[in-house]
Design an enzyme around this catalytic site. Sequence first.
Site, PDB file in Angstrom:
ATOM      1  CG  ASN A   1    -111.153   2.372 -34.534  1.00 37.41           C
ATOM      2  OD1 ASN A   1    -111.208   1.413 -33.784  1.00 37.41           O
ATOM      3  ND2 ASN A   1    -112.242   3.029 -34.929  1.00 37.41           N
TER       4      ASN A   1
ATOM      5  CG  ASP B   1    -115.144  11.116 -35.430  1.00 40.51           C
ATOM      6  OD1 ASP B   1    -116.208  10.811 -34.856  1.00 40.51           O
ATOM      7  OD2 ASP B   1    -114.093  11.388 -34.815  1.00 40.51           O
TER       8      ASP B   1
ATOM      9  N   PRO C   1    -122.799  10.014 -38.880  1.00 40.78           N
ATOM     10  CG  PRO C   1    -124.551   8.485 -38.799  1.00 40.78           C
ATOM     11  CD  PRO C   1    -123.361   8.888 -39.614  1.00 40.78           C
ATOM     12  CG  ASP C   2    -121.863  11.807 -32.059  1.00 39.26           C
ATOM     13  OD1 ASP C   2    -122.319  10.935 -31.287  1.00 39.26           O
ATOM     14  OD2 ASP C   2    -120.830  12.450 -31.814  1.00 39.26           O
TER      15      ASP C   2
ATOM     16  CG  PHE D   1    -115.862   4.626 -23.379  1.00 42.83           C
ATOM     17  CD1 PHE D   1    -117.108   4.101 -23.076  1.00 42.83           C
ATOM     18  CD2 PHE D   1    -114.739   4.087 -22.760  1.00 42.83           C
ATOM     19  CE1 PHE D   1    -117.244   3.064 -22.166  1.00 42.83           C
ATOM     20  CE2 PHE D   1    -114.860   3.047 -21.849  1.00 42.83           C
ATOM     21  CZ  PHE D   1    -116.107   2.531 -21.559  1.00 42.83           C
TER      22      PHE D   1
ATOM     23  CE  LYS E   1    -119.211  12.756 -28.976  1.00 45.07           C
ATOM     24  NZ  LYS E   1    -119.118  11.727 -30.008  1.00 45.07           N
TER      25      LYS E   1
HETATM   26  O1  PMT Z   1    -112.181  -1.891 -27.857  1.00 45.02           O
HETATM   27  P1  PMT Z   1    -110.956  -1.890 -26.984  1.00 45.02           P
HETATM   28  O2  PMT Z   1    -109.745  -2.385 -27.733  1.00 45.02           O
HETATM   29  O3  PMT Z   1    -111.149  -2.603 -25.695  1.00 45.02           O
HETATM   30  O4  PMT Z   1    -110.609  -0.380 -26.624  1.00 45.02           O
HETATM   31  C1  PMT Z   1    -111.482   0.354 -25.832  1.00 45.02           C
HETATM   32  C2  PMT Z   1    -111.714   1.756 -26.411  1.00 45.02           C
HETATM   33  C3  PMT Z   1    -110.450   2.550 -26.297  1.00 45.02           C
HETATM   34  C4  PMT Z   1    -112.153   1.660 -27.872  1.00 45.02           C
HETATM   35  C5  PMT Z   1    -112.885   2.386 -25.593  1.00 45.02           C
HETATM   36  O5  PMT Z   1    -112.546   2.353 -24.276  1.00 45.02           O
HETATM   37  C6  PMT Z   1    -113.176   3.802 -26.050  1.00 45.02           C
HETATM   38  O6  PMT Z   1    -112.545   4.750 -25.639  1.00 45.02           O
HETATM   39  N1  PMT Z   1    -114.185   3.938 -26.927  1.00 45.02           N
HETATM   40  C7  PMT Z   1    -114.578   5.186 -27.540  1.00 45.02           C
HETATM   41  C8  PMT Z   1    -113.617   5.527 -28.625  1.00 45.02           C
HETATM   42  C9  PMT Z   1    -114.037   6.753 -29.368  1.00 45.02           C
HETATM   43  O7  PMT Z   1    -114.475   6.635 -30.482  1.00 45.02           O
HETATM   44  O8  PMT Z   1    -113.987   7.852 -28.703  1.00 45.02           O
HETATM   45  P2  PMT Z   1    -114.406   9.304 -29.333  1.00 45.02           P
HETATM   46  O9  PMT Z   1    -113.795  10.259 -28.405  1.00 45.02           O
HETATM   47  O10 PMT Z   1    -114.071   9.386 -30.751  1.00 45.02           O
HETATM   48  O11 PMT Z   1    -115.987   9.297 -29.220  1.00 45.02           O
HETATM   49  C10 PMT Z   1    -116.674   9.803 -28.074  1.00 45.02           C
HETATM   50  C11 PMT Z   1    -117.931   9.021 -27.821  1.00 45.02           C
HETATM   51  O12 PMT Z   1    -118.868   9.197 -28.890  1.00 45.02           O
HETATM   52  C12 PMT Z   1    -117.728   7.540 -27.694  1.00 45.02           C
HETATM   53  O13 PMT Z   1    -118.603   7.065 -26.696  1.00 45.02           O
HETATM   54  C13 PMT Z   1    -118.149   6.999 -29.065  1.00 45.02           C
HETATM   55  O14 PMT Z   1    -118.673   5.675 -28.971  1.00 45.02           O
HETATM   56  C14 PMT Z   1    -119.222   7.980 -29.470  1.00 45.02           C
HETATM   57  N2  PMT Z   1    -119.329   8.224 -30.925  1.00 45.02           N
HETATM   58  C15 PMT Z   1    -118.288   8.781 -31.609  1.00 45.02           C
HETATM   59  C16 PMT Z   1    -118.429   9.068 -32.940  1.00 45.02           C
HETATM   60  C17 PMT Z   1    -119.646   8.764 -33.587  1.00 45.02           C
HETATM   61  N3  PMT Z   1    -119.820   8.997 -34.878  1.00 45.02           N
HETATM   62  N4  PMT Z   1    -120.652   8.206 -32.891  1.00 45.02           N
HETATM   63  C18 PMT Z   1    -120.512   7.934 -31.579  1.00 45.02           C
HETATM   64  O15 PMT Z   1    -121.443   7.421 -30.952  1.00 45.02           O
END
Ligand code: PMT
Length: 417
Positions: free
Chosen positions: A217, A289, A316-317, A334, A352
């Site tokens: 991404n 994911d 895995p998350d 985030f 989460k």
């Molecule tokens: O890196 P930059 O270019 O500065 O951009 C910043 C950002 C947009 C990447 C950052 O601010 C951000 O939003 N990061 C999280 C992106 C994301 O994957 O969001 P999500 O909604 O898919 O995931 C939710 C949370 O679970 C996040 O904290 C993620 O790190 C975590 N996660 C998600 C999937 C997974 N398999 N494991 C995780 O730990």
Amino acid sequence: MRVLLGVTGGIAAYKAAELTRELVRGGVEVQVLMTGGAQSFVTPLTFQALSGRAVRTTLLDPDAEMGMGHIELARWADLILIAPASANTLARIAAGLADDLLGTVLLASEAPLWLAPAMNQAMWRNPMTQNNVRAIQALRPDCQIIEPDSGEQACGDVGPGRMPEPEELARRVLTWQRDSGVGRPENGPVRDLLGLRIVLTAGPTRERLDPVRYLSNDSSGKMGYALAAAAQQRGAQVTLVSGPVSLAPPAGVEVVPVESACDMLEAVRTVLQRVDGADWFVSAAAVADYRPQTSATQKQKKQGDAGLTLSLVQNPDILATVTSARQARLTVGFAAETENLLEHARAKRQRKGVDLIVANNVSRPDIGFNSDENEVWIVSAADETLVSRQSKTAVADKILDAALAADRLKRNIEETV
Ligand code: PMT
């Protein structure tokens, strides 16, 4: 902050070397003072190299007294920590003896005094030692006795008497500095995260299809790196588990580079195990994911004119894993959303099980992925705060402020339960 570290004779003196290193890493000025007994276990040169200061060993040393005399030394300290404090040292302090440098400095100093006793378990349990501890506490009610840990001892005995691990002691000192404000520099960054160990993730993950192709991404890592740099400047010990990015590692931050989501989970687990759990876990990484069900070892060739269907499996998350295993006191996630920002963020926070979710709208080109600025909502169980568009460095500070407030609240609640 200035810590006078008294090292006395015992096998745990070697741990004081590690303690010196940890304190110096935390920005503390450390002046080591060794008794004769301590020098039988570790040389003053070791402590000199680690603290960057000549070690004081004797009371009547004209050269040393020309520099900082023992009375100045006593006044110099913001905190006196004796680690390890031997049984003999406890007895001498209880009796108020001043026939060596340590005894003299203790009598001449009004600085807070912390003692970390370490000795054979029978010596620690001995009523005479316990009596000395009680006498010190009666004479100096402000003195903190850091109870020794229980476990296997160098002599083969099992029981209480082990000096707590250096990292734990350093963390206590730094936390005390943060909470008391003692020795806080007048200029320079506020060091309100001193003593905190923070593990962060940042950047994208790459999920390999073959040696030259992957799913990923647009995350640049800028948001996560800004958080790591700000936390380090505010005094935290920071480990950053980072997906592939083209950013320089922030100064003073330990960076663990990884590629895929599975690598990231493995690295996070290893780091958390090594540090015995973090104070905070902040998950800024954009973790994929899904990953391809199979990853070819050779570059895949085009198959005639037919299309290609990829079969994906869920990753895995990482954040949910850390949260459910309670491996950090406070967790910050985030949410990268393209619609219904707050609605999705609230649901994600609950699903989460995290304390705070930082929600950013990644459909906007001026914020979110790969931009230098961000605009976020910080969502907790209690409130939702908008941090308007500004540099990711400034946003990082606001997120850390919110995390610190949430952590204080959580600790207060836990302490009163
Ligand atoms: O890196 P930059 O270019 O500065 O951009 C910043 C950002 C947009 C990447 C950052 O601010 C951000 O939003 N990061 C999280 C992106 C994301 O994957 O969001 P999500 O909604 O898919 O995931 C939710 C949370 O679970 C996040 O904290 C993620 O790190 C975590 N996660 C998600 C999937 C997974 N398999 N494991 C995780 O730990």
